[in-house]
Design a protein around this motif. Structure first.
Motif, mmCIF file in Angstrom:
data_model
loop_
_atom_site.group_PDB
_atom_site.id
_atom_site.type_symbol
_atom_site.label_atom_id
_atom_site.label_comp_id
_atom_site.label_asym_id
_atom_site.label_seq_id
_atom_site.Cartn_x
_atom_site.Cartn_y
_atom_site.Cartn_z
ATOM 1 N N LEU A 1 -19.564 0.126 -36.945
ATOM 2 C CA LEU A 1 -19.908 1.446 -36.417
ATOM 3 C C LEU A 1 -19.267 1.687 -35.052
ATOM 4 C CD1 LEU A 1 -21.533 4.076 -36.573
ATOM 5 C CD2 LEU A 1 -23.453 2.826 -35.567
ATOM 6 N N ILE A 2 -19.359 0.712 -34.176
ATOM 7 C CA ILE A 2 -18.768 0.838 -32.847
ATOM 8 C C ILE A 2 -17.254 1.002 -32.950
ATOM 9 C CG2 ILE A 2 -18.318 -0.394 -30.680
ATOM 10 C CD1 ILE A 2 -21.197 -1.588 -31.020
ATOM 11 N N GLY A 3 -16.633 0.205 -33.811
ATOM 12 C CA GLY A 3 -15.191 0.304 -34.012
ATOM 13 C C GLY A 3 -14.775 1.674 -34.526
ATOM 14 N N GLU A 4 -15.534 2.201 -35.488
ATOM 15 C CA GLU A 4 -15.231 3.524 -36.038
ATOM 16 C C GLU A 4 -15.371 4.610 -34.974
ATOM 17 O OE1 GLU A 4 -14.246 4.562 -39.170
ATOM 18 O OE2 GLU A 4 -13.930 2.450 -39.640
ATOM 19 N N LEU A 5 -16.417 4.517 -34.161
ATOM 20 C CA LEU A 5 -16.614 5.508 -33.099
ATOM 21 C C LEU A 5 -15.505 5.430 -32.059
ATOM 22 C CD1 LEU A 5 -20.490 5.294 -32.681
ATOM 23 C CD2 LEU A 5 -19.177 7.211 -33.620
ATOM 24 N N GLN A 6 -15.048 4.217 -31.744
ATOM 25 C CA GLN A 6 -13.949 4.063 -30.782
ATOM 26 C C GLN A 6 -12.666 4.674 -31.339
ATOM 27 O OE1 GLN A 6 -14.038 -0.173 -29.959
ATOM 28 N NE2 GLN A 6 -14.769 0.256 -27.890
ATOM 29 N N GLU A 7 -12.417 4.480 -32.636
ATOM 30 C CA GLU A 7 -11.217 5.051 -33.252
ATOM 31 C C GLU A 7 -11.249 6.575 -33.223
ATOM 32 O OE1 GLU A 7 -10.430 3.526 -37.152
ATOM 33 O OE2 GLU A 7 -10.385 1.454 -36.445
ATOM 34 N N LYS A 8 -12.435 7.139 -33.236
ATOM 35 C CA LYS A 8 -12.574 8.587 -33.192
ATOM 36 C C LYS A 8 -12.527 9.124 -31.765
ATOM 37 C CE LYS A 8 -15.154 8.991 -37.464
ATOM 38 N NZ LYS A 8 -14.280 9.747 -38.306
ATOM 39 N N GLY A 9 -12.359 8.218 -30.785
ATOM 40 C CA GLY A 9 -12.181 8.659 -29.414
ATOM 41 C C GLY A 9 -13.414 8.596 -28.539
ATOM 42 N N TYR A 10 -14.492 8.057 -29.042
ATOM 43 C CA TYR A 10 -15.698 7.933 -28.226
ATOM 44 C C TYR A 10 -15.523 6.797 -27.217
ATOM 45 C CZ TYR A 10 -18.355 10.992 -31.350
ATOM 46 O OH TYR A 10 -18.807 12.060 -32.062
ATOM 47 N N GLN B 1 -17.129 3.880 -24.487
ATOM 48 C CA GLN B 1 -18.262 2.958 -24.553
ATOM 49 C C GLN B 1 -19.536 3.645 -24.051
ATOM 50 O OE1 GLN B 1 -17.559 -0.780 -22.653
ATOM 51 N NE2 GLN B 1 -15.982 -1.383 -24.098
ATOM 52 N N LYS B 2 -19.388 4.488 -23.060
ATOM 53 C CA LYS B 2 -20.538 5.216 -22.513
ATOM 54 C C LYS B 2 -21.113 6.162 -23.561
ATOM 55 C CE LYS B 2 -21.852 8.252 -18.697
ATOM 56 N NZ LYS B 2 -21.378 8.989 -17.522
ATOM 57 N N ASP B 3 -20.232 6.885 -24.263
ATOM 58 C CA ASP B 3 -20.672 7.804 -25.308
ATOM 59 C C ASP B 3 -21.375 7.062 -26.444
ATOM 60 O OD1 ASP B 3 -19.523 9.933 -23.920
ATOM 61 O OD2 ASP B 3 -17.627 9.790 -25.048
ATOM 62 N N ILE B 4 -20.788 5.942 -26.845
ATOM 63 C CA ILE B 4 -21.354 5.149 -27.939
ATOM 64 C C ILE B 4 -22.719 4.591 -27.541
ATOM 65 C CG2 ILE B 4 -21.046 3.094 -29.375
ATOM 66 C CD1 ILE B 4 -17.986 3.596 -29.092
ATOM 67 N N ALA B 5 -22.815 4.106 -26.306
ATOM 68 C CA ALA B 5 -24.085 3.572 -25.812
ATOM 69 C C ALA B 5 -25.159 4.652 -25.835
ATOM 70 C CB ALA B 5 -23.907 3.014 -24.406
ATOM 71 N N LEU C 1 -26.233 5.329 -29.479
ATOM 72 C CA LEU C 1 -27.025 4.245 -30.055
ATOM 73 C C LEU C 1 -28.251 3.889 -29.213
ATOM 74 C CD1 LEU C 1 -24.149 1.897 -31.274
ATOM 75 C CD2 LEU C 1 -25.407 3.630 -32.568
ATOM 76 N N ASN C 2 -28.389 4.578 -28.094
ATOM 77 C CA ASN C 2 -29.531 4.360 -27.202
ATOM 78 C C ASN C 2 -29.611 2.910 -26.705
ATOM 79 O OD1 ASN C 2 -31.708 5.346 -25.742
ATOM 80 N ND2 ASN C 2 -33.174 4.797 -27.335
ATOM 81 N N VAL C 3 -28.459 2.399 -26.286
ATOM 82 C CA VAL C 3 -28.369 1.059 -25.695
ATOM 83 C C VAL C 3 -27.497 1.148 -24.444
ATOM 84 C CG1 VAL C 3 -28.695 -0.182 -27.880
ATOM 85 C CG2 VAL C 3 -26.390 0.430 -27.151
#
Length: 80
Positions: free
Chosen positions: A50-59, A61-65, A68-70
């Protein structure tokens, strides 16, 4: 939907119209006695994907966190 059946196979019963599994012939596709599922490993793998997919879409680390509420550190740790 209508079906027409020709022949003398019915003998007045509808059983021959349907596939009836033969329990004696049934082969097990999954040996449940030896099945071991490591849920922690599965969860970690899903999170990494999931994290890898979100990074590929341009998100970021702050956005992903935030999604995911982490913490960002948690995201960093899960990536490595």
């Amino acid at each position: 939907m209508r079906y027409y059946i020709f022949g003398d196979t019915l003998n007045g019963a509808y059983d021959s119209l349907f596939d009836i599994p033969d329990e004696n012939r049934k082969e097990s596709l999954l040996d449940t006695a030896s099945l071991q599922l490591d849920m922690k490993h599965l969860e970690k793998t899903i999170q990494q994907i999931l994290i890898g997919e979100l990074q590929e879409k341009g998100y970021s680390q702050k956005d992903i966190a935030k999604l995911l509420n982490v913490s960002r550190q948690t995201i960093f740790n899960k990536m490595h």
